[in-house]
Design an enzyme around this catalytic site. Structure first.
Site, PDB file in Angstrom:
ATOM      1  N   ALA A   1       0.868  -1.186   0.000  1.00  0.00           N
ATOM      2  CA  ALA A   1       0.000   0.000   0.000  1.00  0.00           C
ATOM      3  C   ALA A   1       0.900   1.231   0.000  1.00  0.00           C
ATOM      4  O   ALA A   1       2.067   1.156   0.383  1.00  0.00           O
ATOM      5  CB  ALA A   1      -0.876  -0.018   1.238  1.00  0.00           C
TER       6      ALA A   1
ATOM      7  N   GLY B   1       0.590  -5.250   0.664  1.00  0.00           N
ATOM      8  CA  GLY B   1      -0.529  -5.298  -0.285  1.00  0.00           C
ATOM      9  C   GLY B   1      -0.111  -5.891  -1.614  1.00  0.00           C
ATOM     10  O   GLY B   1      -0.929  -6.459  -2.341  1.00  0.00           O
TER      11      GLY B   1
ATOM     12  N   GLU C   1      -0.404  -9.441  -1.234  1.00  0.00           N
ATOM     13  CA  GLU C   1      -1.847  -9.725  -1.094  1.00  0.00           C
ATOM     14  C   GLU C   1      -2.542  -9.725  -2.446  1.00  0.00           C
ATOM     15  O   GLU C   1      -3.447 -10.521  -2.695  1.00  0.00           O
ATOM     16  CB  GLU C   1      -2.484  -8.738  -0.114  1.00  0.00           C
ATOM     17  CG  GLU C   1      -2.064  -9.031   1.323  1.00  0.00           C
ATOM     18  CD  GLU C   1      -2.471  -7.943   2.297  1.00  0.00           C
ATOM     19  OE1 GLU C   1      -2.213  -6.750   2.012  1.00  0.00           O
ATOM     20  OE2 GLU C   1      -3.050  -8.278   3.338  1.00  0.00           O
TER      21      GLU C   1
HETATM   22  N1  T1G Z   1       4.611   3.480   0.018  1.00  0.00           N
HETATM   23  C1  T1G Z   1       5.084   4.689  -0.355  1.00  0.00           C
HETATM   24  N2  T1G Z   1       6.385   4.946  -0.639  1.00  0.00           N
HETATM   25  C2  T1G Z   1       7.244   3.917  -0.524  1.00  0.00           C
HETATM   26  C3  T1G Z   1       6.829   2.621  -0.128  1.00  0.00           C
HETATM   27  C4  T1G Z   1       5.444   2.425   0.143  1.00  0.00           C
HETATM   28  N3  T1G Z   1       4.967   1.248   0.487  1.00  0.00           N
HETATM   29  N4  T1G Z   1       7.933   1.826  -0.107  1.00  0.00           N
HETATM   30  C5  T1G Z   1       8.967   2.583  -0.474  1.00  0.00           C
HETATM   31  N5  T1G Z   1       8.564   3.831  -0.722  1.00  0.00           N
HETATM   32  C6  T1G Z   1       9.406   4.937  -1.171  1.00  0.00           C
HETATM   33  C7  T1G Z   1      10.496   5.277  -0.159  1.00  0.00           C
HETATM   34  O1  T1G Z   1       9.988   6.170   0.810  1.00  0.00           O
HETATM   35  C8  T1G Z   1      11.525   5.919  -1.077  1.00  0.00           C
HETATM   36  O2  T1G Z   1      11.021   7.214  -1.371  1.00  0.00           O
HETATM   37  C9  T1G Z   1      11.407   5.117  -2.354  1.00  0.00           C
HETATM   38  O3  T1G Z   1      10.100   4.504  -2.335  1.00  0.00           O
HETATM   39  C10 T1G Z   1      12.447   4.028  -2.477  1.00  0.00           C
HETATM   40  O4  T1G Z   1      12.362   3.258  -1.273  1.00  0.00           O
HETATM   41  C11 T1G Z   1      -2.945  -3.295   3.032  1.00  0.00           C
HETATM   42  C12 T1G Z   1      -1.400  -1.781   4.536  1.00  0.00           C
HETATM   43  C13 T1G Z   1      10.255  -1.608  -1.228  1.00  0.00           C
HETATM   44  C14 T1G Z   1      12.105  -2.861  -0.078  1.00  0.00           C
HETATM   45  O5  T1G Z   1       6.179  -1.893   4.135  1.00  0.00           O
HETATM   46  O6  T1G Z   1      10.511  -1.993   2.416  1.00  0.00           O
HETATM   47  O7  T1G Z   1       0.788  -2.904   2.185  1.00  0.00           O
HETATM   48  O8  T1G Z   1      12.949   8.526  -0.421  1.00  0.00           O
HETATM   49  O9  T1G Z   1      14.639   3.932  -0.463  1.00  0.00           O
HETATM   50  O10 T1G Z   1      15.961   0.473  -0.343  1.00  0.00           O
HETATM   51  O11 T1G Z   1      -1.714  -5.035   3.918  1.00  0.00           O
HETATM   52  O12 T1G Z   1      11.140   0.698   0.301  1.00  0.00           O
HETATM   53  O13 T1G Z   1      12.848   7.983  -2.875  1.00  0.00           O
HETATM   54  O14 T1G Z   1      11.220   9.612  -1.867  1.00  0.00           O
HETATM   55  O15 T1G Z   1      13.331   2.064   0.674  1.00  0.00           O
HETATM   56  O16 T1G Z   1      15.239  -0.223  -2.706  1.00  0.00           O
HETATM   57  C15 T1G Z   1       3.783  -2.659   3.082  1.00  0.00           C
HETATM   58  C16 T1G Z   1       8.088  -0.621   2.495  1.00  0.00           C
HETATM   59  C17 T1G Z   1       3.016  -1.376   3.138  1.00  0.00           C
HETATM   60  C18 T1G Z   1       7.339  -1.869   2.055  1.00  0.00           C
HETATM   61  C19 T1G Z   1      12.575  -0.829  -1.459  1.00  0.00           C
HETATM   62  N6  T1G Z   1       5.002  -2.454   2.319  1.00  0.00           N
HETATM   63  N7  T1G Z   1       9.179  -0.344   1.581  1.00  0.00           N
HETATM   64  O17 T1G Z   1      13.742  -0.552  -0.725  1.00  0.00           O
HETATM   65  O18 T1G Z   1      14.278   1.751  -1.660  1.00  0.00           O
HETATM   66  S1  T1G Z   1       1.597  -1.540   4.174  1.00  0.00           S
HETATM   67  C20 T1G Z   1       6.131  -2.057   2.947  1.00  0.00           C
HETATM   68  C21 T1G Z   1      10.329  -1.058   1.663  1.00  0.00           C
HETATM   69  C22 T1G Z   1       0.545  -2.550   3.302  1.00  0.00           C
HETATM   70  C23 T1G Z   1      -1.554  -3.832   3.206  1.00  0.00           C
HETATM   71  C24 T1G Z   1      -0.698  -2.958   4.034  1.00  0.00           C
HETATM   72  C25 T1G Z   1      11.419  -0.609   0.728  1.00  0.00           C
HETATM   73  C26 T1G Z   1      11.569  -1.496  -0.517  1.00  0.00           C
HETATM   74  P1  T1G Z   1      12.080   8.420  -1.664  1.00  0.00           P
HETATM   75  P2  T1G Z   1      13.708   2.773  -0.577  1.00  0.00           P
HETATM   76  P3  T1G Z   1      14.901   0.332  -1.375  1.00  0.00           P
END
Ligand code: T1G
Length: 695
Positions: free
Chosen positions: A62, A101, A104
């Site tokens: 998400a 998500g 999912e």
């Molecule tokens: N939403 C928005 N922005 C995101 C994002 C996300 N989920 N994940 C990463 N970014 C942005 C991050 O802030 C950065 O922005 C850029 O992307 C690159 O990220 C319903 C509710 C995917 C492994 O928890 O673990 O789904 O600084 O520097 O090192 O059940 O990002 O460039 O402006 O980290 O290559 C679940 C979180 C959400 C994944 C990539 N998903 N992200 O790592 O790059 S909750 C997460 C990560 C959800 C559902 C629920 C990592 C990455 P900027 P980065 P990276």
């Protein structure tokens, strides 16, 4: 079709490609695009749908930037249900990191294929929530309770091979996600394969979920999300699918409203923002091919180990061949850990210790180094001698760095002819384990040298924070203040054991006195002696019990006795019986009548001291933003991550109440409790530390 989800029909297959850089987050437009795409595929008589991501990854979850804002439909669980309920065969082709998500969406598809390097998982608990789009309802149906508990409550990423073994994936094929997805969809059409809605698969039989909940809560040391996620898996096993989905949504909403979710999301974005500084925009770092390390003690060997593990070549200088070999032994010992954990192969171990590492005793070996880090004895005269030699030996443009934890980098730079090339790179012990790196910028440090420090930190997998020059930079300066606060509470009636317990219940992995025993009480002893020699402020309260403990040879774990008695092992919390008598004698000598402290007051004072000093550090520009302090305390000092860091925590407590406490305590001790001007200013303006982060 939206531009973030493109639609194409190739034969009987409708192709939905996500194009929402950087990580194909499932924002509103992406969710809407998926629903529209499924509907269009059905209208156009396709027989199968392929979903995949363009760019670096399948959906990474998400869009967490939407968290805290009013949710807008179509909601992700409904998008998943719409995909799963399609009469067409739906295939997801995964690459990059299919997380939250994203996974999912794949679980709601009927078949899942991935490239070999794909990783996937449900990391929601790491940001204070839980899977909220069917993850707790579908995953247990696919892989059983035990494995789904592990994946969901740990939030860990799972590689493609493991995912195939678990039953998350159906196939792994090398190639482009689009191509392997199209081929697999066609194969399924040709085989007249059935749809396989996971929701129609039988749920696992229930187990004792109350016991599981308690065990997970205890393991999380106060972290709520993993335990609440257990209740989601319980719903999967005890309720029909649709009711289970409703229950999951309720639990998700509960977590969405917690301070822990705010704290963890803050930590997530702060650790990414901390390396983004206006002064570095457009500034190219210098070369980092050959790195020198001077001093092969614990710190030098740790730094060398961390650099070797990140693929850098190291020349390590020691005083004699014997000392150099001893340093190599320490490095090999550090690498043994990585070997045992399977992080490196025996061949890599050999390569790092025999080829990537060069030992030398003559500084001339550093003449071609691009950057040299010294980790010699913490004594200014010794540092100055090292930098004088480096200035004479190193090539023009080489970066000269000190690992000092508090000495003045400006004073060190002044002995060289090239102060612009001098910087502080303060690693934390053990340097090959701790992720925090304070990049200490002196008055004359050039911008591209700062950029080089950040580039080195990036290569070494560190979380780098920019710090200005002062005694203790960011972390140790703030630590010194909240440790002093704890020492004052001991003088006034609290015990080190009550303080440790109170702070461990607050969420610290270890209380301050257990930490001091681990680090070595002689370190604090040396700092107190240095500060007395430099001349302490007469208003500062002094105490002798801690010195007497050291004079008795008790330095903590390394001598087997400190605040605690370690004869039963390093995790012992058996008080050393000599400690309280020393404290009582100190109180008596100072005419102090001890009083009772509640755990609540201990935490309030300890945290107020931390926040107040942190506000001074930000106000003086030693830390550029409040988030820099938060990241420092999270990554270097064991601050509980679900509280977001001391200044995020302060915002959530409310700054006015904190300032009221500090002002009232200043009546008794105006020196220690002098309110930080920045804190007073923010309260007067009705602003928060987070407002400053956004400025
Ligand atoms: N939403 C928005 N922005 C995101 C994002 C996300 N989920 N994940 C990463 N970014 C942005 C991050 O802030 C950065 O922005 C850029 O992307 C690159 O990220 C319903 C509710 C995917 C492994 O928890 O673990 O789904 O600084 O520097 O090192 O059940 O990002 O460039 O402006 O980290 O290559 C679940 C979180 C959400 C994944 C990539 N998903 N992200 O790592 O790059 S909750 C997460 C990560 C959800 C559902 C629920 C990592 C990455 P900027 P980065 P990276």
């Amino acid at each position: 079709m939206s531009e973030v989800i493109s639609y194409e029909k190739i034969g009987d297959i409708a192709v939905l490609a996500a194009n929402n850089p950087p990580v194909n987050a499932l924002g509103l437009a992406v969710r809407q695009g998926l629903v529209d795409g499924i509907e269009r595929a059905e209208k156009e008589g396709a027989r199968a749908v392929l979903i995949y991501g363009e760019g670096r990854t399948f959906f990474a979850g998400a869009d967490i930037r939407e968290f805290g804002k009013p949710p807008v439909g179509p909601f992700l669980p409904d998008v998943c249900s719409r995909i799963e309920s399609s009469p067409l065969i739906v295939v997801s082709a995964l690459h990059g990191t299919a997380l939250g998500g994203g996974l999912e969406i794949a679980l709601a598809s009927h078949y899942r294929i991935a490239v070999p390097k794909a990783r996937m998982g449900l990391p929601e608990v790491l940001i204070g929530v839980m899977p909220g789009a069917g993850g707790t309802q579908r995953l247990p149906r696919l892989i059983g309770i035990d494995k789904s508990l592990d994946v969901i409550t740990s939030g860990r990423q799972v590689g493609a091979k493991e995912a195939l073994k678990l039953g998350i994936l159906d196939k792994i094929v090398d190639g482009e996600p689009r191509e392997i997805g199209l081929a697999y969809a066609q194969e399924l059409i040709d085989a007249n394969a059935p749809r396989r809605p996971v929701s129609e698969m039988p749920a696992p039989a229930p187990v004792d979920f109350d016991a599981l909940y308690d065990a997970v809560l205890k393991k999380g040391r106060g972290l709520l999300a993993p335990a609440v996620a257990v209740r989601g898996i319980q719903a999967c096993c005890e309720l029909p699918f649709d009711e289970g989905m409703k229950r999951e949504r309720e639990l998700f909403a509960q977590l969405m409203n917690t301070d822990q979710r705010q704290g963890l999301i803050h930590a997530f974005f702060a650790e990414r923002a901390v390396g983004k500084l206006p002064e570095l925009e457009g500034v190219a770092p210098r070369a980092l091919n050959a790195i020198g390390v001077i001093g092969g003690g614990t710190m030098g060997a740790g730094i060398a180990t961390s650099a070797l593990l990140s693929g850098l070549k190291i020349t390590l200088i020691e005083m004699s061949p014997k000392a150099a070999e001893a340093a190599k032994g320490r490095i090999a010992g550090n690498l043994q850990g990585a070997l045992k954990r399977g992080k490196i192969s025996p061949e890599t171990f050999e390569e790092l210790t025999e080829k990537a590492l060069t030992l030398a005793t003559d500084y001339a070996a550093l003449k071609d180094a691009d950057l040299v880090i010294e980790a010699v004895f913490e004594e200014m005269s010794v540092k100055k001698d090292v930098f004088t030699k480096l200035d004479a030996i190193c090539k023009p443009g080489a970066v000269l760095a000190s690992n000092t934890s508090y000495l003045d980098i400006n004073e060190i730079a002044a002995v060289t002819s090239r102060p612009a090339d001098v910087i502080g790179l303060h690693f934390f012990s053990p340097a090959h384990v701790m992720k925090l790196l304070e990049i200490v910028v002196a008055d004359k440090t050039a911008a591209d040298v700062v950029a080089t420090g950040f580039a080195l930190g990036g290569k070494m997998g560190k979380v780098s924070v920019r710090a200005g020059v002062c005694d203790g930079f960011i972390g140790n300066r703030i630590l010194s203040t909240y440790r002093t606060c704890a020492d004052y509470m001991i003088l006034d009636g609290a015990s080190p054991y009550q303080i440790d317990k109170a702070l461990e219940e607050f969420g610290f992995a270890m209380g301050p006195y257990a930490v001091a025993d681990l680090a070595g009480l002689d370190i604090g002893w040396a700092v107190r002696k240095r500060k007395r020699a430099e001349g302490m402020n007469p208003q500062a309260r002094d105490f002798t019990y801690a010195d007497k403990l050291c004079e008795d040879g008790h330095f903590g774990q390394k001598t087997g006795m400190g605040y605690y008695d370690y004869s039963a092992g390093p995790k012992s919390r058996v008080p050393n019986p000599e400690v309280m008598p020393l404290i009582e004698a100190d109180r008596a000598a100072q005419g102090i009548t001890p009083r009772v402290f509640t755990d609540e007051e201990i935490v309030r004072r300890y945290m107020a001291a931390m926040v107040n000093e942190a506000a001074k550090v930000v106000g003086e520009g030693i830390a550029k933003r409040p988030l820099d302090v938060d990241v420092t305390l999270l990554y270097g000092y064991g601050f509980p991550r679900y509280r977001g860091g001391p200044l995020k925590w302060a915002d959530m407590q409310g700054l006015p109440a904190l300032l009221d406490d500090i002002t009232s305590w200043a009546e008794a001790d105006g020196y220690f409790w002098a309110p930080a001007p920045l804190l007073e200013q923010l309260v007067a303006e009705g602003r928060s530390f987070d407002d400053l982060n956004r400025d």
